[in-house]
Design a protein around this motif. Structure first.
Motif, PDB file in Angstrom:
ATOM      1  N   LEU A 183       5.292  18.580  -5.806  1.00  9.05           N
ATOM      2  CA  LEU A 183       3.959  18.831  -6.333  1.00  9.05           C
ATOM      3  C   LEU A 183       3.243  17.519  -6.121  1.00  9.05           C
ATOM      4  O   LEU A 183       3.606  16.518  -6.718  1.00  9.05           O
ATOM      5  CB  LEU A 183       3.988  19.187  -7.818  1.00  9.05           C
ATOM      6  N   CYS A 184       2.272  17.517  -5.257  1.00  5.85           N
ATOM      7  CA  CYS A 184       1.812  16.257  -4.699  1.00  5.85           C
ATOM      8  C   CYS A 184       0.311  16.067  -4.817  1.00  5.85           C
ATOM      9  O   CYS A 184      -0.444  16.983  -4.496  1.00  5.85           O
ATOM     10  CB  CYS A 184       2.225  16.252  -3.232  1.00  5.85           C
ATOM     11  N   PRO A 185      -0.150  14.885  -5.250  1.00  6.59           N
ATOM     12  CA  PRO A 185      -1.584  14.620  -5.328  1.00  6.59           C
ATOM     13  C   PRO A 185      -2.215  14.373  -3.963  1.00  6.59           C
ATOM     14  O   PRO A 185      -3.419  14.400  -3.828  1.00  6.59           O
ATOM     15  CB  PRO A 185      -1.663  13.358  -6.194  1.00  6.59           C
ATOM     16  N   CYS A 186      -1.383  14.121  -2.955  1.00  8.72           N
ATOM     17  CA  CYS A 186      -1.847  13.949  -1.576  1.00  8.72           C
ATOM     18  C   CYS A 186      -2.943  12.922  -1.426  1.00  8.72           C
ATOM     19  O   CYS A 186      -3.993  13.167  -0.822  1.00  8.72           O
ATOM     20  CB  CYS A 186      -2.263  15.298  -0.977  1.00  8.72           C
ATOM     21  N   ARG A 187      -2.715  11.739  -1.978  1.00  9.55           N
ATOM     22  CA  ARG A 187      -3.608  10.612  -1.737  1.00  9.55           C
ATOM     23  C   ARG A 187      -3.170   9.938  -0.448  1.00  9.55           C
ATOM     24  O   ARG A 187      -2.059  10.108   0.026  1.00  9.55           O
ATOM     25  CB  ARG A 187      -3.535   9.620  -2.899  1.00  9.55           C
ATOM     26  N   ASP A 188      -4.054   9.146   0.132  1.00 16.11           N
ATOM     27  CA  ASP A 188      -3.730   8.403   1.346  1.00 16.11           C
ATOM     28  C   ASP A 188      -2.774   7.257   1.025  1.00 16.11           C
ATOM     29  O   ASP A 188      -2.775   6.723  -0.078  1.00 16.11           O
ATOM     30  CB  ASP A 188      -5.003   7.805   1.949  1.00 16.11           C
ATOM     31  N   PHE A 189      -1.959   6.868   2.014  1.00 17.97           N
ATOM     32  CA  PHE A 189      -1.074   5.730   1.819  1.00 17.97           C
ATOM     33  C   PHE A 189      -0.756   5.107   3.162  1.00 17.97           C
ATOM     34  O   PHE A 189      -0.929   5.714   4.203  1.00 17.97           O
ATOM     35  CB  PHE A 189       0.224   6.144   1.100  1.00 17.97           C
ATOM     36  N   ARG A 190      -0.318   3.877   3.107  1.00 19.16           N
ATOM     37  CA  ARG A 190       0.195   3.201   4.290  1.00 19.16           C
ATOM     38  C   ARG A 190       1.710   3.212   4.204  1.00 19.16           C
ATOM     39  O   ARG A 190       2.281   3.028   3.132  1.00 19.16           O
ATOM     40  CB  ARG A 190      -0.313   1.760   4.347  1.00 19.16           C
ATOM     41  N   SER A 249       2.586   9.751  -5.612  1.00 14.22           N
ATOM     42  CA  SER A 249       2.018   9.761  -4.272  1.00 14.22           C
ATOM     43  C   SER A 249       2.681  10.830  -3.410  1.00 14.22           C
ATOM     44  O   SER A 249       3.543  11.566  -3.853  1.00 14.22           O
ATOM     45  CB  SER A 249       2.231   8.403  -3.613  1.00 14.22           C
ATOM     46  N   CYS A 250       2.269  10.872  -2.146  1.00  9.93           N
ATOM     47  CA  CYS A 250       2.888  11.749  -1.160  1.00  9.93           C
ATOM     48  C   CYS A 250       3.768  10.955  -0.199  1.00  9.93           C
ATOM     49  O   CYS A 250       4.135  11.447   0.864  1.00  9.93           O
ATOM     50  CB  CYS A 250       1.811  12.483  -0.359  1.00  9.93           C
ATOM     51  N   ALA A 251       4.076   9.719  -0.525  1.00 14.08           N
ATOM     52  CA  ALA A 251       4.799   8.843   0.402  1.00 14.08           C
ATOM     53  C   ALA A 251       6.233   9.304   0.651  1.00 14.08           C
ATOM     54  O   ALA A 251       6.766   9.074   1.711  1.00 14.08           O
ATOM     55  CB  ALA A 251       4.791   7.409  -0.125  1.00 14.08           C
ATOM     56  N   GLY A 252       6.868   9.950  -0.311  1.00 13.14           N
ATOM     57  CA  GLY A 252       8.253  10.386  -0.136  1.00 13.14           C
ATOM     58  C   GLY A 252       8.338  11.863   0.171  1.00 13.14           C
ATOM     59  O   GLY A 252       7.453  12.637  -0.173  1.00 13.14           O
ATOM     60  N   SER A 253       9.422  12.257   0.836  1.00 11.06           N
ATOM     61  CA  SER A 253       9.649  13.675   1.091  1.00 11.06           C
ATOM     62  C   SER A 253      11.141  13.953   1.083  1.00 11.06           C
ATOM     63  O   SER A 253      11.956  13.075   1.349  1.00 11.06           O
ATOM     64  CB  SER A 253       9.033  14.094   2.426  1.00 11.06           C
ATOM     65  N   SER A 254      11.471  15.199   0.777  1.00  7.60           N
ATOM     66  CA  SER A 254      12.868  15.602   0.701  1.00  7.60           C
ATOM     67  C   SER A 254      12.964  17.106   0.903  1.00  7.60           C
ATOM     68  O   SER A 254      12.119  17.856   0.403  1.00  7.60           O
ATOM     69  CB  SER A 254      13.449  15.233  -0.664  1.00  7.60           C
ATOM     70  N   THR A 255      13.977  17.547   1.624  1.00  5.09           N
ATOM     71  CA  THR A 255      14.190  18.986   1.776  1.00  5.09           C
ATOM     72  C   THR A 255      14.795  19.583   0.513  1.00  5.09           C
ATOM     73  O   THR A 255      14.651  20.768   0.259  1.00  5.09           O
ATOM     74  CB  THR A 255      15.114  19.282   2.976  1.00  5.09           C
ATOM     75  N   LYS A 256      15.447  18.756  -0.282  1.00  6.13           N
ATOM     76  CA  LYS A 256      16.085  19.233  -1.511  1.00  6.13           C
ATOM     77  C   LYS A 256      15.079  19.446  -2.641  1.00  6.13           C
ATOM     78  O   LYS A 256      15.271  20.297  -3.496  1.00  6.13           O
ATOM     79  CB  LYS A 256      17.153  18.229  -1.955  1.00  6.13           C
ATOM     80  N   TYR A 257      14.000  18.640  -2.653  1.00  2.27           N
ATOM     81  CA  TYR A 257      13.024  18.693  -3.734  1.00  2.27           C
ATOM     82  C   TYR A 257      11.629  19.025  -3.201  1.00  2.27           C
ATOM     83  O   TYR A 257      10.926  18.137  -2.721  1.00  2.27           O
ATOM     84  CB  TYR A 257      12.956  17.351  -4.467  1.00  2.27           C
ATOM     85  N   PRO A 258      11.195  20.300  -3.270  1.00  2.09           N
ATOM     86  CA  PRO A 258       9.809  20.603  -2.936  1.00  2.09           C
ATOM     87  C   PRO A 258       8.873  19.833  -3.869  1.00  2.09           C
ATOM     88  O   PRO A 258       9.135  19.737  -5.066  1.00  2.09           O
ATOM     89  CB  PRO A 258       9.706  22.115  -3.171  1.00  2.09           C
TER      90      PRO A 258
END
Length: 76
Positions: A56-63, A45-54
């Motif tokens: 590759l994201c499917p960019c599905r919707d999430f809550r 998913s795209c739910a997590g993010s990090s400056t250390k790890y760019p």
């Protein structure tokens, strides 16, 4: 599911590829060009993010606080 080929198609050089359960994956680390695939389909998913790890994201919707679900799956 994302595979090693996706990194090559996006011209992301991978010195090594690991597959793990982590909400930040699929992603890659710089420097070193270590690439990481998502081992658990529910965390893909795209739910997590990090400056250390760019990502590759499917960019599905999430809550917030949940695994990714497509908008049509949310039931309004």
């Amino acid at each position: 599911m994302l595979s090693q080929d996706a990194f090559q198609k996006l011209q992301v050089p991978c010195d090594g590829i690991e597959s793990e359960m982590n909400h930040l994956y699929p992603a890659f680390a710089q420097p070193g060009q270590e690439c990481f695939l998502q081992k658990e389909p529910l965390l893909f998913s795209c739910a997590g993010s990090s400056t250390k790890y760019p990502r590759l994201c499917p960019c599905r919707d999430f809550r917030e606080g949940q695994v990714a679900l497509c908008q049509d799956c949310l039931g309004g």
